[in-house]
Design a protein around this motif. Sequence first.
Motif, PDB file in Angstrom:
ATOM      1  N   ARG A  34      -1.109   6.634  -1.916  1.00 44.90           N
ATOM      2  CA  ARG A  34      -1.748   6.207  -0.687  1.00 44.90           C
ATOM      3  C   ARG A  34      -0.724   6.166   0.452  1.00 44.90           C
ATOM      4  O   ARG A  34      -1.004   6.580   1.574  1.00 44.90           O
ATOM      5  CB  ARG A  34      -2.387   4.826  -0.887  1.00 44.90           C
ATOM      6  CG  ARG A  34      -3.443   4.533   0.161  1.00 44.90           C
ATOM      7  CD  ARG A  34      -4.130   3.213  -0.095  1.00 44.90           C
ATOM      8  NE  ARG A  34      -4.169   2.461   1.141  1.00 44.90           N
ATOM      9  CZ  ARG A  34      -3.703   1.242   1.301  1.00 44.90           C
ATOM     10  NH1 ARG A  34      -3.139   0.610   0.289  1.00 44.90           N
ATOM     11  NH2 ARG A  34      -3.790   0.635   2.447  1.00 44.90           N
ATOM     12  N   ALA A  35       0.482   5.692   0.138  1.00 43.71           N
ATOM     13  CA  ALA A  35       1.527   5.626   1.163  1.00 43.71           C
ATOM     14  C   ALA A  35       1.904   7.027   1.637  1.00 43.71           C
ATOM     15  O   ALA A  35       2.141   7.245   2.827  1.00 43.71           O
ATOM     16  CB  ALA A  35       2.750   4.900   0.617  1.00 43.71           C
ATOM     17  N   VAL A  36       1.947   7.985   0.700  1.00 49.19           N
ATOM     18  CA  VAL A  36       2.268   9.369   1.093  1.00 49.19           C
ATOM     19  C   VAL A  36       1.201   9.893   2.041  1.00 49.19           C
ATOM     20  O   VAL A  36       1.503  10.524   3.064  1.00 49.19           O
ATOM     21  CB  VAL A  36       2.384  10.282  -0.146  1.00 49.19           C
ATOM     22  CG1 VAL A  36       2.515  11.732   0.268  1.00 49.19           C
ATOM     23  CG2 VAL A  36       3.570   9.872  -1.004  1.00 49.19           C
TER      24      VAL A  36
ATOM     25  N   LEU B  51       1.973  -1.533  -1.110  1.00 46.70           N
ATOM     26  CA  LEU B  51       1.254  -1.207   0.126  1.00 46.70           C
ATOM     27  C   LEU B  51      -0.100  -1.901   0.128  1.00 46.70           C
ATOM     28  O   LEU B  51      -0.948  -1.606  -0.706  1.00 46.70           O
ATOM     29  CB  LEU B  51       1.072   0.307   0.208  1.00 46.70           C
ATOM     30  CG  LEU B  51       0.682   0.880   1.559  1.00 46.70           C
ATOM     31  CD1 LEU B  51       1.852   0.832   2.519  1.00 46.70           C
ATOM     32  CD2 LEU B  51       0.199   2.297   1.407  1.00 46.70           C
ATOM     33  N   CYS B  52      -0.297  -2.845   1.014  1.00 40.67           N
ATOM     34  CA  CYS B  52      -1.655  -3.382   1.193  1.00 40.67           C
ATOM     35  C   CYS B  52      -2.137  -2.931   2.557  1.00 40.67           C
ATOM     36  O   CYS B  52      -2.270  -1.752   2.777  1.00 40.67           O
ATOM     37  CB  CYS B  52      -1.719  -4.887   1.005  1.00 40.67           C
ATOM     38  SG  CYS B  52      -0.152  -5.698   0.841  1.00 40.67           S
ATOM     39  N   CYS B  53      -2.349  -3.873   3.478  1.00 47.29           N
ATOM     40  CA  CYS B  53      -2.782  -3.412   4.800  1.00 47.29           C
ATOM     41  C   CYS B  53      -1.561  -3.207   5.681  1.00 47.29           C
ATOM     42  O   CYS B  53      -0.481  -3.722   5.401  1.00 47.29           O
ATOM     43  CB  CYS B  53      -3.757  -4.397   5.418  1.00 47.29           C
ATOM     44  SG  CYS B  53      -3.088  -6.039   5.583  1.00 47.29           S
ATOM     45  N   PHE B  67       4.609  -3.847   8.080  1.00 49.25           N
ATOM     46  CA  PHE B  67       4.100  -4.527   6.890  1.00 49.25           C
ATOM     47  C   PHE B  67       3.891  -6.016   7.195  1.00 49.25           C
ATOM     48  O   PHE B  67       4.869  -6.733   7.393  1.00 49.25           O
ATOM     49  CB  PHE B  67       5.079  -4.370   5.727  1.00 49.25           C
ATOM     50  CG  PHE B  67       5.406  -2.938   5.428  1.00 49.25           C
ATOM     51  CD1 PHE B  67       4.487  -2.134   4.762  1.00 49.25           C
ATOM     52  CD2 PHE B  67       6.611  -2.390   5.823  1.00 49.25           C
ATOM     53  CE1 PHE B  67       4.788  -0.811   4.485  1.00 49.25           C
ATOM     54  CE2 PHE B  67       6.915  -1.064   5.547  1.00 49.25           C
ATOM     55  CZ  PHE B  67       5.993  -0.277   4.876  1.00 49.25           C
ATOM     56  N   PRO B  68       2.627  -6.487   7.211  1.00 48.13           N
ATOM     57  CA  PRO B  68       2.371  -7.894   7.549  1.00 48.13           C
ATOM     58  C   PRO B  68       3.109  -8.848   6.611  1.00 48.13           C
ATOM     59  O   PRO B  68       3.555  -9.917   7.040  1.00 48.13           O
ATOM     60  CB  PRO B  68       0.856  -8.034   7.379  1.00 48.13           C
ATOM     61  CG  PRO B  68       0.314  -6.654   7.478  1.00 48.13           C
ATOM     62  CD  PRO B  68       1.374  -5.738   6.977  1.00 48.13           C
ATOM     63  N   GLU B  69       3.277  -8.447   5.328  1.00 46.53           N
ATOM     64  CA  GLU B  69       3.925  -9.345   4.373  1.00 46.53           C
ATOM     65  C   GLU B  69       5.414  -9.502   4.652  1.00 46.53           C
ATOM     66  O   GLU B  69       6.059 -10.409   4.136  1.00 46.53           O
ATOM     67  CB  GLU B  69       3.683  -8.870   2.935  1.00 46.53           C
ATOM     68  CG  GLU B  69       4.309  -7.537   2.572  1.00 46.53           C
ATOM     69  CD  GLU B  69       3.388  -6.362   2.839  1.00 46.53           C
ATOM     70  OE1 GLU B  69       2.551  -6.462   3.765  1.00 46.53           O
ATOM     71  OE2 GLU B  69       3.497  -5.353   2.124  1.00 46.53           O
TER      72      GLU B  69
END
Lengths: 82, 84
Positions: A34-36, B51-53, B67-69
């Motif tokens: 997903r990051a890619v 990876l979240c939001c 990255f909010p975290e």
Amino acid sequence: MNEARDRMLKEVMALDFMAIELNLYLDTHPYDQRAVMVFVDTARRAKMARENFERMYGPLMASSSNSFPWPWIENPWPWDVQ
Amino acid sequence: MNPNEVLPAALENKPANVAAEAIDMCKMQFYNPMPIVGAKLTYAYVPFQCLCCLYPPEVGLRQGTIFPELDRPYGADPVYTVDG
């Protein structure tokens, strides 16, 4: 300073920054599919924003100067930027 | 540090797919408030980021991270702030 120019430049900066952040994330998470995908999309959007800006306001780097007369000096000088 | 050492019990049923493994790891480490299993004294442990939001680009540029975290402005934690 031209407000529209500032806004477009800020967009280029923001997208470039996001690409760098995702680049760093992917360095430690190379299998995060997903990051890619997000990175590829961001890089594409950054490229488009840069091309749009350069089409309207001239080159962002001397290496992208490709017209005559030399357009590089038409950009605001560092001391002209507020 | 060998990650298996950090999470011996949690990683026993390791899925074959590396991406799925990363996602599982994410669930364990980021969403699960439980402490790290089998932690030894005098070792430093850093949970694996997942990876979240994400912030939109403009917000990310302003906050210094997308990255909010990871968004912890200087001074948020008085213990680690010199002039806080």
